[in-house]
Write an enzyme that holds these catalytic residues in place. Sequence first.
Site, short mmCIF file in Angstrom:
data_model
loop_
_atom_site.label_atom_id
_atom_site.label_comp_id
_atom_site.label_asym_id
_atom_site.label_seq_id
_atom_site.Cartn_x
_atom_site.Cartn_y
_atom_site.Cartn_z
N TYR A 9 0.74 -1.34 -0.13
CA TYR A 9 0.04 -0.15 0.02
C TYR A 9 1.01 1.13 -0.05
CZ TYR A 9 -4.71 -1.86 1.01
OH TYR A 9 -5.90 -2.38 0.76
N LYS B 292 2.75 -15.34 2.82
CA LYS B 292 2.87 -16.23 1.40
C LYS B 292 4.35 -16.58 1.41
CE LYS B 292 1.43 -18.07 -2.15
NZ LYS B 292 0.38 -19.04 -2.09
N ASP C 22 -3.38 -18.46 0.97
CA ASP C 22 -4.36 -18.98 0.34
C ASP C 22 -5.25 -20.00 1.16
OD1 ASP C 22 -1.85 -20.12 0.12
OD2 ASP C 22 -2.13 -20.95 -1.81
N ASP D 261 -6.39 -6.80 4.49
CA ASP D 261 -7.44 -6.14 3.87
C ASP D 261 -8.50 -7.23 3.10
OD1 ASP D 261 -8.95 -4.16 2.53
OD2 ASP D 261 -8.00 -4.60 0.51
N ASP E 64 -11.89 -8.83 5.32
CA ASP E 64 -13.43 -8.71 4.61
C ASP E 64 -14.10 -10.17 4.52
OD1 ASP E 64 -13.36 -6.15 3.63
OD2 ASP E 64 -14.02 -6.40 1.68
C1 IPM Z 1 -10.27 -0.99 3.97
C2 IPM Z 1 -10.53 -0.35 2.60
C3 IPM Z 1 -9.45 0.39 2.38
C4 IPM Z 1 -8.21 -0.31 2.25
C5 IPM Z 1 -9.59 1.18 1.04
C6 IPM Z 1 -10.78 2.03 0.88
C7 IPM Z 1 -8.44 2.09 0.55
O1 IPM Z 1 -10.67 -1.46 1.83
O2 IPM Z 1 -10.10 -0.19 4.92
O3 IPM Z 1 -10.34 -2.10 4.16
O4 IPM Z 1 -8.00 -1.24 1.16
O5 IPM Z 1 -7.28 -0.46 3.33
MG MG Z 2 -10.94 -3.25 2.63
#
Ligand code: IPM
Ligand code: MG
Length: 356
Positions: free
Chosen positions: A143, A192, A224, A248, A252
């Site tokens: 990032y 990884k 993975d 990230d 999710d």
């Molecule tokens: C998160 C989001 C952010 C990230 C984006 C919006 C830049 O997906 O906070 O997880 O990738 O960190």
């Molecule tokens: Mg995210």
Amino acid sequence: MKNYKLVLLKGDGIGPEIVDEAVKVLDKAADKFGFSVEYDEALLGGCAIDAVGVPLPDETVEKCKAADSVLLGAVGGPKWDTLPGNLRPEAGLLGIRGALGLFANLRPAVIFEPLKCASPLRDDIIGKALDIMVVRELTGGIYFGERGRKEVNGSSAAYDTEMYTVPEIERIARVAFEMAMNRNKKLTSVDKANVLESSRLWRETVLKVAEEYPEVELNHLYVDNCAMQLVRNPGQFDVIVTSNIFGDILSDEASMISGSIGMLASASLNENKAGLYEPIHGSAPDIAGQGIANPLATILSVAMMLKHSLDQPQAADAIENAVAQALEKYRTPDIYTEGTKKVTCKEMGDIVCSLL
Ligand code: IPM
Ligand code: MG
């Protein structure tokens, strides 16, 4: 009486509505537990682009640096999607993480008992409970690494760089080990290392830090495999520590297992434990302004703030209990099921206040 200075970054979409409800709950908690909170507001994301032309104005950074803690709603929306990368709302979010040194991102994925049926996983896979804490490195890796475009063999090419230094890995590992010590003493480090050199350094470094925490049971998984294990047997996880990009993606996935992304809070902490707190869901521009957003993730973010930055753990517990109680009877549309009462964003805020 202890007084805290807070900056509100309401942001875009449903951001302002949900932050307003969280502030209401925080004020009620302050009353009840004998502290006070002073608020200031600053711009971040699309609203900042509209007002001053950049997603992260200097003034916002200054205000946040001077605050005891920061509460963020959400940023982004289709209106700003076509802007160049450095002028998108997301750049503001990455910018504030970097500027405040928020290297440790805590993303709990928990299933609230009354919402268990919302999980896409079968009951027998979820087991008794789900309570995973993803500790994501937030200010390093791909990032923030060197990126760019160049020409390769006459064709356009683009690159992003994944790089971690030992101190960067050590400090996030320590946060994760400490977290594990306060929970079930079980930590999974995700990398990884079968392919990436940066992951091999990650693993070596985590192993070294592990010597300081002999009580913690540490294991390593390739990313993975971890993605697969999360849906195969999520109960095996307690604390997960991983890099920015893997975190990230995995956070999710973990949040979806809980079935209600509208319920999950997060904390981003720096060395001084002054943090930025935000719901993990986005700005939901499709329902913005309709008064139907779910404010509970933001309210639970306030609870995390009280615990991790403001040293008011009792107030934090009280808010969490009030949210759990509210869920027994009341639901915003995103988590509505028959037999419960559908309420608006504002009504949900009022209900949590009344249960505090
Ligand atoms: C998160 C989001 C952010 C990230 C984006 C919006 C830049 O997906 O906070 O997880 O990738 O960190
Ligand atoms: Mg995210």
